[in-house]
Scaffold this motif. Structure first.
Motif, PDB file in Angstrom:
ATOM      1  N   LEU A   3       0.813  -1.209   0.000  1.00 48.40           N
ATOM      2  CA  LEU A   3       0.000   0.000   0.000  1.00 48.40           C
ATOM      3  C   LEU A   3       0.848   1.261   0.000  1.00 48.40           C
ATOM      4  O   LEU A   3       0.567   2.202  -0.740  1.00 48.40           O
ATOM      5  CB  LEU A   3      -0.926   0.015   1.216  1.00 48.40           C
ATOM      6  CG  LEU A   3      -1.908  -1.155   1.305  1.00 48.40           C
ATOM      7  CD1 LEU A   3      -2.692  -1.074   2.606  1.00 48.40           C
ATOM      8  CD2 LEU A   3      -2.829  -1.158   0.096  1.00 48.40           C
ATOM      9  N   ASN A   4       1.863   1.328   0.888  1.00 54.21           N
ATOM     10  CA  ASN A   4       2.704   2.514   1.016  1.00 54.21           C
ATOM     11  C   ASN A   4       3.845   2.206   1.976  1.00 54.21           C
ATOM     12  O   ASN A   4       3.782   1.232   2.714  1.00 54.21           O
ATOM     13  CB  ASN A   4       1.899   3.711   1.538  1.00 54.21           C
ATOM     14  CG  ASN A   4       1.175   3.407   2.831  1.00 54.21           C
ATOM     15  OD1 ASN A   4       0.021   2.987   2.801  1.00 54.21           O
ATOM     16  ND2 ASN A   4       1.842   3.586   3.957  1.00 54.21           N
ATOM     17  N   PRO A   5       4.897   3.046   1.980  1.00 50.17           N
ATOM     18  CA  PRO A   5       5.959   2.853   2.980  1.00 50.17           C
ATOM     19  C   PRO A   5       5.391   3.060   4.390  1.00 50.17           C
ATOM     20  O   PRO A   5       4.515   3.902   4.588  1.00 50.17           O
ATOM     21  CB  PRO A   5       6.976   3.943   2.641  1.00 50.17           C
ATOM     22  CG  PRO A   5       6.650   4.368   1.252  1.00 50.17           C
ATOM     23  CD  PRO A   5       5.179   4.139   1.069  1.00 50.17           C
ATOM     24  N   ASP A  62      -0.301  11.278   6.011  1.00 52.78           N
ATOM     25  CA  ASP A  62      -1.446  10.390   5.965  1.00 52.78           C
ATOM     26  C   ASP A  62      -1.328   9.528   4.727  1.00 52.78           C
ATOM     27  O   ASP A  62      -1.459  10.049   3.622  1.00 52.78           O
ATOM     28  CB  ASP A  62      -2.749  11.184   5.945  1.00 52.78           C
ATOM     29  CG  ASP A  62      -3.974  10.289   5.983  1.00 52.78           C
ATOM     30  OD1 ASP A  62      -3.863   9.137   6.472  1.00 52.78           O
ATOM     31  OD2 ASP A  62      -5.038  10.727   5.522  1.00 52.78           O
ATOM     32  N   PRO A  63      -0.993   8.251   4.880  1.00 58.82           N
ATOM     33  CA  PRO A  63      -0.869   7.510   6.128  1.00 58.82           C
ATOM     34  C   PRO A  63       0.419   7.863   6.876  1.00 58.82           C
ATOM     35  O   PRO A  63       1.318   8.482   6.312  1.00 58.82           O
ATOM     36  CB  PRO A  63      -0.840   6.056   5.667  1.00 58.82           C
ATOM     37  CG  PRO A  63      -0.311   6.112   4.273  1.00 58.82           C
ATOM     38  CD  PRO A  63      -0.758   7.416   3.709  1.00 58.82           C
TER      39      PRO A  63
END
Length: 146
Positions: A3-5, A62-63
């Motif tokens: 999804l993301n780091p 965010d996140p």
């Protein structure tokens, strides 16, 4: 699926200067835990590990994105190999952060005595500049063209 780091972990001899450096980039101390053996040490494959685990969170991200610092007890010796800012060595190369104003961020870091490692470079629709971070890691700032 990724999804993301989430975070990056950096082993440091002294957490204070690293906390100060990352504060310049907008990271704030989120929490501190003491690892003295137990489950976290076994998870990392070092059952006798003793360390302070300091989590710094990037404000407003965010996140959430974190820099996690590990200050081992006792402090391990210095790596006799190549200096970490040598970008030709294998393994970890550098950590890059996106900024909205490279010139202003550079001025802020220089005013705080952070070492600049490169001139600004324009490359593939972005401006780039390298700095020396804690423990000699290379930190890159990236300003992307709109």
């Amino acid at each position: 699926m990724i999804l993301n780091p989430d975070h990056i972990t950096i082993a440091v001899a002294d957490a204070g200067p690293a906390i100060d450096f990352f504060a310049l980039l907008g990271f704030r101390k989120d929490h501190v835990a003491i690892i003295d053996g137990g489950l976290p040490a076994r998870y990392m494959g070092m059952p006798d590990m003793k360390a302070q685990h300091i989590t710094l969170a990037l404000e407003g991200a965010d996140p959430q994105f974190e820099i996690q610092l590990l200050e081992f007890e006792p402090t391990p010796g210095a790596d006799p190999g190549a200096h970490p800012t040598n970008l030709r060595r294998r393994g970890f190369n550098h950590l890059a952060f996106r900024v909205d104003d490279l010139e202003a961020t550079t001025a802020h870091l220089v005013a705080s005595s952070v070492t600049v490692l490169s001139d600004e470079m324009n490359y593939v629709n972005r401006k780039l500049r390298l700095f020396e971070g804690p423990e000699g890691i290379t930190v890159e700032l990236v300003q992307r063209d709109s």
